[in-house]
Design a protein around this motif. Structure first.
Motif, PDB file in Angstrom:
ATOM      1  N   ALA A 138      73.360 -53.235   7.553  1.00  0.00           N
ATOM      2  CA  ALA A 138      74.109 -54.295   8.227  1.00  0.00           C
ATOM      3  C   ALA A 138      75.519 -53.800   8.498  1.00  0.00           C
ATOM      4  CB  ALA A 138      74.143 -55.546   7.357  1.00  0.00           C
ATOM      5  N   THR A 139      75.967 -53.940   9.736  1.00  0.00           N
ATOM      6  CA  THR A 139      77.306 -53.450  10.087  1.00  0.00           C
ATOM      7  C   THR A 139      77.811 -54.114  11.347  1.00  0.00           C
ATOM      8  OG1 THR A 139      78.629 -51.450  10.446  1.00  0.00           O
ATOM      9  CG2 THR A 139      76.470 -51.530  11.494  1.00  0.00           C
ATOM     10  N   GLU A 140      79.134 -54.151  11.492  1.00  0.00           N
ATOM     11  CA  GLU A 140      79.730 -54.522  12.777  1.00  0.00           C
ATOM     12  C   GLU A 140      80.666 -53.427  13.264  1.00  0.00           C
ATOM     13  OE1 GLU A 140      82.965 -57.594  12.709  1.00  0.00           O
ATOM     14  OE2 GLU A 140      82.020 -58.126  10.809  1.00  0.00           O
ATOM     15  N   SER A 141      80.537 -52.233  12.680  1.00  0.00           N
ATOM     16  CA  SER A 141      81.302 -51.074  13.161  1.00  0.00           C
ATOM     17  C   SER A 141      80.344 -49.906  13.361  1.00  0.00           C
ATOM     18  CB  SER A 141      82.437 -50.718  12.195  1.00  0.00           C
ATOM     19  OG  SER A 141      82.065 -50.819  10.840  1.00  0.00           O
ATOM     20  N   GLY A 142      79.318 -50.160  14.174  1.00  0.00           N
ATOM     21  CA  GLY A 142      78.272 -49.177  14.414  1.00  0.00           C
ATOM     22  C   GLY A 142      78.791 -47.919  15.097  1.00  0.00           C
ATOM     23  N   ASP A 179      80.889 -51.022   6.442  1.00  0.00           N
ATOM     24  CA  ASP A 179      81.813 -51.276   7.539  1.00  0.00           C
ATOM     25  C   ASP A 179      83.175 -50.648   7.292  1.00  0.00           C
ATOM     26  OD1 ASP A 179      81.016 -52.859   9.886  1.00  0.00           O
ATOM     27  OD2 ASP A 179      80.363 -54.342   8.408  1.00  0.00           O
ATOM     28  N   ILE A 180      83.868 -50.414   8.400  1.00  0.00           N
ATOM     29  CA  ILE A 180      85.269 -50.016   8.370  1.00  0.00           C
ATOM     30  C   ILE A 180      86.025 -51.031   9.222  1.00  0.00           C
ATOM     31  CG2 ILE A 180      86.956 -48.262   9.035  1.00  0.00           C
ATOM     32  CD1 ILE A 180      84.736 -46.162   8.537  1.00  0.00           C
ATOM     33  N   ALA A 181      86.845 -51.845   8.575  1.00  0.00           N
ATOM     34  CA  ALA A 181      87.639 -52.859   9.274  1.00  0.00           C
ATOM     35  C   ALA A 181      88.929 -52.209   9.753  1.00  0.00           C
ATOM     36  CB  ALA A 181      87.943 -54.026   8.339  1.00  0.00           C
ATOM     37  N   LYS A 182      89.091 -52.144  11.067  1.00  0.00           N
ATOM     38  CA  LYS A 182      90.213 -51.420  11.649  1.00  0.00           C
ATOM     39  C   LYS A 182      90.866 -52.252  12.749  1.00  0.00           C
ATOM     40  CE  LYS A 182      91.242 -46.730  13.318  1.00  0.00           C
ATOM     41  NZ  LYS A 182      90.671 -45.404  13.660  1.00  0.00           N
ATOM     42  N   ASP A 238      86.005 -66.602  17.890  1.00  0.00           N
ATOM     43  CA  ASP A 238      87.101 -66.497  16.932  1.00  0.00           C
ATOM     44  C   ASP A 238      87.433 -65.042  16.598  1.00  0.00           C
ATOM     45  OD1 ASP A 238      84.604 -66.333  15.631  1.00  0.00           O
ATOM     46  OD2 ASP A 238      85.463 -66.951  13.715  1.00  0.00           O
ATOM     47  N   PHE A 239      86.460 -64.166  16.795  1.00  0.00           N
ATOM     48  CA  PHE A 239      86.618 -62.741  16.486  1.00  0.00           C
ATOM     49  C   PHE A 239      85.497 -62.015  17.206  1.00  0.00           C
ATOM     50  CE2 PHE A 239      85.501 -58.957  14.183  1.00  0.00           C
ATOM     51  CZ  PHE A 239      86.632 -58.483  13.554  1.00  0.00           C
ATOM     52  N   TRP A 240      85.823 -60.979  17.981  1.00  0.00           N
ATOM     53  CA  TRP A 240      84.792 -60.253  18.705  1.00  0.00           C
ATOM     54  C   TRP A 240      85.330 -58.881  19.100  1.00  0.00           C
ATOM     55  CZ3 TRP A 240      88.093 -63.755  20.531  1.00  0.00           C
ATOM     56  CH2 TRP A 240      88.731 -63.529  21.759  1.00  0.00           C
ATOM     57  N   ARG A 241      84.411 -57.941  19.367  1.00  0.00           N
ATOM     58  CA  ARG A 241      84.829 -56.607  19.805  1.00  0.00           C
ATOM     59  C   ARG A 241      83.903 -56.133  20.915  1.00  0.00           C
ATOM     60  NH1 ARG A 241      83.862 -51.167  18.885  1.00  0.00           N
ATOM     61  NH2 ARG A 241      82.367 -51.502  17.204  1.00  0.00           N
ATOM     62  N   PRO A 242      84.348 -56.184  22.151  1.00  0.00           N
ATOM     63  CA  PRO A 242      83.529 -55.709  23.272  1.00  0.00           C
ATOM     64  C   PRO A 242      83.240 -54.211  23.150  1.00  0.00           C
ATOM     65  CG  PRO A 242      85.394 -57.026  24.052  1.00  0.00           C
ATOM     66  CD  PRO A 242      85.627 -56.735  22.606  1.00  0.00           C
ATOM     67  N   ASN A 243      82.210 -53.751  23.823  1.00  0.00           N
ATOM     68  CA  ASN A 243      81.817 -52.338  23.768  1.00  0.00           C
ATOM     69  C   ASN A 243      82.950 -51.398  24.184  1.00  0.00           C
ATOM     70  OD1 ASN A 243      79.248 -52.925  22.930  1.00  0.00           O
ATOM     71  ND2 ASN A 243      78.362 -52.895  24.979  1.00  0.00           N
ATOM     72  N   TYR A 244      83.825 -51.857  25.047  1.00  0.00           N
ATOM     73  CA  TYR A 244      84.868 -50.977  25.563  1.00  0.00           C
ATOM     74  C   TYR A 244      86.114 -50.936  24.676  1.00  0.00           C
ATOM     75  CZ  TYR A 244      86.125 -55.594  27.418  1.00  0.00           C
ATOM     76  OH  TYR A 244      86.386 -56.927  27.554  1.00  0.00           O
ATOM     77  N   SER A 245      86.102 -51.655  23.566  1.00  0.00           N
ATOM     78  CA  SER A 245      87.284 -51.699  22.710  1.00  0.00           C
ATOM     79  C   SER A 245      86.991 -51.105  21.331  1.00  0.00           C
ATOM     80  CB  SER A 245      87.755 -53.153  22.535  1.00  0.00           C
ATOM     81  OG  SER A 245      88.871 -53.213  21.669  1.00  0.00           O
ATOM     82  N   THR A 246      87.913 -50.306  20.812  1.00  0.00           N
ATOM     83  CA  THR A 246      87.737 -49.716  19.479  1.00  0.00           C
ATOM     84  C   THR A 246      88.253 -50.633  18.382  1.00  0.00           C
ATOM     85  OG1 THR A 246      89.861 -48.573  19.677  1.00  0.00           O
ATOM     86  CG2 THR A 246      87.873 -47.359  20.352  1.00  0.00           C
ATOM     87  N   THR A 247      89.021 -51.649  18.749  1.00  0.00           N
ATOM     88  CA  THR A 247      89.503 -52.624  17.785  1.00  0.00           C
ATOM     89  C   THR A 247      89.136 -54.026  18.268  1.00  0.00           C
ATOM     90  OG1 THR A 247      91.672 -52.654  18.874  1.00  0.00           O
ATOM     91  CG2 THR A 247      91.416 -51.202  16.971  1.00  0.00           C
TER      92      THR A 247
END
Length: 390
Positions: free
Chosen positions: A77-81, A139-142, A184-193
């Motif tokens: 499980a991850t959100e920093s694949g 995960d790595i929260a960055k 409330d929190f999301w990271r599109p494919n084109y963004s590293t943060t």
């Protein structure tokens, strides 16, 4: 059939940033972080450490050769694949030497994903009692340098071996989940943060907790006095404390209130030194509770609140089994103190370091400290992992 967590492992970066140093560099009062967030330090990763190395190290520390022969499913499980196609769990499966005839896949829903993975694992074991499932939250929260979220970064992986007749805790079949479509929190494919609507996100976290708990009480006719401890998702500990305080009602006996608040402090001991590890944050809190509290005991009921932005939340419970302490590592706080401290300048250098690919899509990395495994480099766009020499 009793199904639950048989083993738990944890890995984090070998580098740490002191929150007082970060506060000084950003012109903030140290209390803003130590009291306002209830954070003392953050784990910071170099380029040679990622969700695969963290996950593999956390798993390596708990698995025997017999476990590797018995595991027939690996869920990460991850959100920093690290790849839009190949699951990070496939790398973990290979590096650990788990037997070939096992499913391996990756699962995502922000910080909630590990809870979904545990549910899947439980269902699998219920129909295959001799199976073992490795669930890893890594995960790595960055966030951006100087951004509002910078002070809630972190990195780590929690590995959990799910089986029948577990030796740490058994799941109760009382899960209540809620989904709401929010941004409330999301990271599109084109963004590293990520993009974060901070105030809105904290309100959604607290409201999801309140409404899911109300539904949980309605379905199961239960109250906080039935729990020895409540573990909550920890984007930062102060938010979870606000959540717990909202659940504590005036008619809750003082003895139960005191116990819940004391065990909450035990549940955040590790996160205070590590920071936010996204999918693993709830389970790092659980591990911290089990390894630092001297008041919980076999038979106690532990409540768990999982939240993933976007948003999915879930409340469920588990009971500790006899002898669970033998499966734990009470020296973990001492291990966290062995990490190498970074100055803010050194932290920023690690933050901005990226793979410098040549025309063939290859790059080599500096030999930073990592756990048992590291990312050696990239060869023709392929990530190359190796085990460090003991």
């Amino acid at each position: 059939m009793n199904i639950g967590i048989d083993k738990i492992g944890f890995a984090t970066s070998q580098y740490v940033l002191n929150m007082n140093d970060l506060a000084c560099a950003r012109g903030a009062e140290p209390e803003k972080f130590s009291i306002g967030l209830m954070l003392d330090a953050l784990s910071i990763t170099p380029i040679s450490e990622d969700i695969v190395t963290l996950a593999t190290t956390a798993s390596h520390d708990i698995l025997t050769e017999q476990d590797k022969a018995d595991i027939d499913m690996v869920i990460l499980a991850t959100e920093s694949g690290i790849d839009q196609s190949k699951a990070a769990s496939v790398y973990v499966h290979s590096l650990l030497g788990i037997q070939s005839f096992a499913r391996s896949f990756e699962i995502k829903e922000a910080c909630y994903a590990a809870t979904a993975a545990l549910n899947y694992a439980k269902l699998h074991v219920s129909t295959n009692p001799d199976s073992k499932v490795l669930v890893v939250a890594s995960d790595i929260a960055k966030y951006g340098i100087g951004s509002a979220g910078e002070s809630t970064q972190g990195a780590g992986a929690v590995a959990m071996l799910v089986s029948s007749n577990p030796r740490i805790l058994t799941f109760n079949d009382d899960n209540v989940a809620q989904t709401r479509d929010i941004m409330d929190f999301w990271r599109p494919n084109y963004s590293t943060t990520p993009y974060v609507n901070g105030i809105y996100s904290t309100k959604q976290y607290l409201d999801s907790l309140k409404t899911t708990w109300a539904e949980y009480q309605k379905r199961h006719q239960t109250d906080l006095k039935d729990f020895a401890a409540m573990c909550l998702h920890l984007p930062f500990p102060k938010l979870a404390l606000k959540g717990l305080n909202k659940l504590i009602t005036k008619n809750l006996p003082e003895q139960n209130k005191t116990q819940l608040l004391a065990n909450f402090e035990h549940s955040i001991a590790y996160s205070r030194k590590v920071g936010n590890i996204y999918t693993g944050s709830l389970y790092l809190g659980l591990l911290s509770l089990l390894e630092t509290s001297d008041t919980i005991k076999a038979g106690d009921k532990i409540g768990l609140f999982s939240y993933g932005s976007g948003a999915v939340s879930e409340i469920f419970s588990a009971n500790l089994v006899e002898g669970y302490k033998a499966m734990l590592k009470p020296s973990r706080l001492l291990d966290l103190d062995k990490r190498s401290p970074l100055s803010v300048t050194e932290y920023e250098k690690l933050f901005y370091e990226e793979a410098d690919l040549d025309e063939e899509g290859s790059a080599t990395f500096n030999n930073y400290k990592t756990g048992s495994y590291r990312l050696k480099g990239i060869e023709q766009h392929q990530r190359i992992y190796i085990k460090n020499e003991d």
